[in-house]
Write an enzyme that holds these catalytic residues in place. Structure first.
Site, PDB file in Angstrom:
ATOM      1  CD  GLU A   1      -4.699  -7.647   2.020  1.00 13.66           C
ATOM      2  OE1 GLU A   1      -5.573  -6.967   2.569  1.00 13.66           O
ATOM      3  OE2 GLU A   1      -3.484  -7.375   2.068  1.00 13.66           O
TER       4      GLU A   1
ATOM      5  CD  GLU B   1      -2.771  -1.376   2.395  1.00 12.96           C
ATOM      6  OE1 GLU B   1      -2.821  -0.461   3.230  1.00 12.96           O
ATOM      7  OE2 GLU B   1      -3.409  -2.447   2.528  1.00 12.96           O
TER       8      GLU B   1
HETATM    9  O1  G3I Z   1      -3.703  -8.576  19.309  1.00 10.11           O
HETATM   10  C1  G3I Z   1      -4.235  -7.351  19.864  1.00 10.11           C
HETATM   11  C2  G3I Z   1      -5.026  -7.653  21.102  1.00 10.11           C
HETATM   12  O2  G3I Z   1      -4.159  -8.185  22.079  1.00 10.11           O
HETATM   13  C3  G3I Z   1      -5.696  -6.369  21.579  1.00 10.11           C
HETATM   14  O3  G3I Z   1      -6.525  -6.652  22.656  1.00 10.11           O
HETATM   15  C4  G3I Z   1      -6.528  -5.745  20.469  1.00 10.11           C
HETATM   16  C5  G3I Z   1      -7.141  -4.423  20.879  1.00 10.11           C
HETATM   17  O4  G3I Z   1      -7.442  -3.629  19.750  1.00 10.11           O
HETATM   18  O5  G3I Z   1      -5.699  -5.521  19.374  1.00 10.11           O
HETATM   19  C6  G3I Z   1      -5.132  -6.704  18.856  1.00 10.11           C
HETATM   20  O6  G3I Z   1      -4.361  -6.432  17.729  1.00 10.11           O
HETATM   21  C7  G3I Z   1      -5.046  -6.045  16.562  1.00 10.11           C
HETATM   22  C8  G3I Z   1      -4.749  -7.072  15.485  1.00 10.11           C
HETATM   23  O7  G3I Z   1      -5.329  -6.637  14.285  1.00 10.11           O
HETATM   24  C9  G3I Z   1      -5.265  -8.467  15.821  1.00 10.11           C
HETATM   25  O8  G3I Z   1      -6.653  -8.525  15.708  1.00 10.11           O
HETATM   26  C10 G3I Z   1      -4.548  -4.683  16.166  1.00 10.11           C
HETATM   27  O9  G3I Z   1      -4.966  -3.724  17.119  1.00 10.11           O
HETATM   28  C11 G3I Z   1      -5.084  -4.306  14.824  1.00 10.11           C
HETATM   29  O10 G3I Z   1      -4.474  -3.096  14.368  1.00 10.11           O
HETATM   30  C12 G3I Z   1      -4.774  -5.403  13.825  1.00 10.11           C
HETATM   31  O11 G3I Z   1      -5.399  -5.073  12.608  1.00 10.11           O
HETATM   32  C13 G3I Z   1      -4.906  -5.714  11.452  1.00 10.11           C
HETATM   33  C14 G3I Z   1      -4.582  -4.616  10.429  1.00 10.11           C
HETATM   34  O12 G3I Z   1      -4.271  -5.202   9.176  1.00 10.11           O
HETATM   35  C15 G3I Z   1      -3.374  -3.769  10.879  1.00 10.11           C
HETATM   36  O13 G3I Z   1      -2.208  -4.531  10.924  1.00 10.11           O
HETATM   37  C16 G3I Z   1      -5.997  -6.656  10.934  1.00 10.11           C
HETATM   38  O14 G3I Z   1      -6.142  -7.753  11.821  1.00 10.11           O
HETATM   39  C17 G3I Z   1      -5.601  -7.165   9.550  1.00 10.11           C
HETATM   40  O15 G3I Z   1      -6.664  -7.930   8.997  1.00 10.11           O
HETATM   41  C18 G3I Z   1      -5.319  -5.967   8.636  1.00 10.11           C
HETATM   42  O16 G3I Z   1      -4.941  -6.469   7.369  1.00 10.11           O
HETATM   43  C19 G3I Z   1      -4.729  -5.480   6.360  1.00 10.11           C
HETATM   44  C20 G3I Z   1      -3.552  -5.968   5.529  1.00 10.11           C
HETATM   45  O17 G3I Z   1      -2.433  -6.168   6.352  1.00 10.11           O
HETATM   46  C21 G3I Z   1      -3.227  -4.973   4.407  1.00 10.11           C
HETATM   47  N1  G3I Z   1      -4.406  -4.690   3.614  1.00 10.11           N
HETATM   48  C22 G3I Z   1      -5.615  -4.301   4.352  1.00 10.11           C
HETATM   49  C23 G3I Z   1      -5.940  -5.310   5.431  1.00 10.11           C
HETATM   50  C24 G3I Z   1      -7.213  -4.928   6.169  1.00 10.11           C
HETATM   51  O18 G3I Z   1      -7.005  -3.732   6.886  1.00 10.11           O
END
Ligand code: G3I
Length: 336
Positions: free
Chosen positions: A249, A141
């Protein structure tokens, strides 16, 4: 494939149905691997690590690497014959912890320091999974999403290093594992303006001999967009550069992003049916382009875990429901 009675107990295996087409992947979090184990073994022959390889998770502090969750997922995928996709090495947004951008004295990192950190990170992570991870989303991205005339998203990598940070990342990944396939991963590149910007960058890569082998078209879909014509244009545009196409994705929310009517309308039979029709149309296009498609990977496996849901907001974007049972969309993808 012969149409079968949908009430029958026999559920075809997606990966077997698509054996002659492309691998079917799922993005997986380590917390779900046991719960999804049977589903993954039956239907999927590729895995992307949804979050475990991202910089903040695997390398949260300068001398602090945490490999355990990624190791567990890689071991699971390897022991069940799943091709592994590494996501992602360099991402300006939620993909880089703050410390990376600062020198020890608290000042902004210099171009040299940030490049050195990128190289060390990429060499360590790619090196650890060399021979196991078949392909990497090297940069995620980086293209500017809004139509403001800018080519690249304006983040710290761009400000400190300049636009060549993207090329450098591909070179570092290639140094670390010359056999790995290297992808650029991006969203909404079915739409013409962003597709054009991405094409400009990738043409330059090709002309300069930057090691790149494919592009991830993320494909976070809704019931209406993108159109099948836009999807075809994107596949053809990037395949014409000789790049492999990873539908990287895939999910298909039954409510558009930020639409909150899901809270009182829920998942209606009509929405389930529309989702089935749309999934059927998308996979028809993917099958047509099987010669250039590297794989089709869902950004999850079943409706109970998706980045699209927040609190009580639900979106039901996959082929399997909360109980891991096939939905109407499963049948329109599996029987054609
Ligand atoms: O693991 C912690 C947990 O311990 C905590 O309680 C909770 C509170 O918010 O957060 C948890 O972590 C989160 C993690 O996902 C696991 O669910 C993070 O805050 C959250 O930022 C993270 O989001 C991920 C996001 O990318 C940012 O990295 C999403 O799961 C993931 O599906 C998303 O994937 C992205 C691709 O990498 C790139 N393209 C878009 C796609 C969707 O946004």
């Amino acid at each position: 494939m012969k149409k079968e009675d949908k009430g029958c107990c026999t559920i075809p295996s997606l990966k077997e149905v698509y054996q002659a087409y492309f691998p079917i992947g799922a993005a997986i979090e380590v917390v779900n691997v046991e719960r999804y184990s049977d589903l993954l073994k039956k239907h999927f022959n590729a895995m992307t690590l949804e979050n475990s390889l991202k910089w903040p998770n695997i390398h949260p502090g300068k001398d602090d690497y945490r490999f355990e969750p990624a190791d567990r997922l890689v071991d699971f995928a390897m022991s069940h014959g799943m091709r592994i996709h590494g996501h992602t090495l360099v991402w300006y947004a939620m993909g880089t912890p703050e410390w990376v951008y600062y020198a020890e004295d608290g000042a902004m990192a210099s171009r040299e320091l940030l490049l050195e950190r990128m190289q060390e990170h990429i060499h360590t992570v790619v090196g650890r999974y060399k021979g196991k991870v078949a392909a990497w989303d090297v940069v995620n991205e980086a293209i500017e999403n809004t139509d403001n005339g800018r080519q690249y998203h304006d983040g710290e990598y761009l400000q400190i290093i300049g636009p060549d940070y993207i090329k450098k990342a591909f070179q570092f990944a290639h140094e670390a594992d010359p056999d790995a396939l290297l992808f650029y991963n991006e969203y909404q590149i079915e739409f013409s303006i962003k597709r054009g910007k991405t094409l400009r960058m990738l043409k330059e890569f090709r002309e300069e001999g930057i090691p790149i082998h494919g592009i991830g078209i993320q494909s976070h879909e809704t019931l209406d967009v993108p159109s099948l014509g836009e999807l075809r244009d994107a596949i053809e545009t990037f395949a014409a550069l000789g790049l492999k196409i990873h539908i990287s994705e895939l999910d298909l929310s039954v409510y558009p992003y930020r639409d909150t009517t899901c809270l009182y309308k829920g998942l209606t039979p009509e929405l389930l049916e529309r989702q089935a029709v749309r999934y059927g149309e998308l996979f028809k296009v993917f099958r047509e382009y099987r010669d250039v498609i590297y794989g089709v990977t869902f950004w999850g496996a079943a409706d109970d875990h998706t980045w699209l849901d927040h609190g009580i907001r639900r979106t039901w974007p996959f082929l399997f429901d909360d109980d891991l049972k096939p939905k109407p969309a499963f049948w329109s993808v599996a029987q054609f």
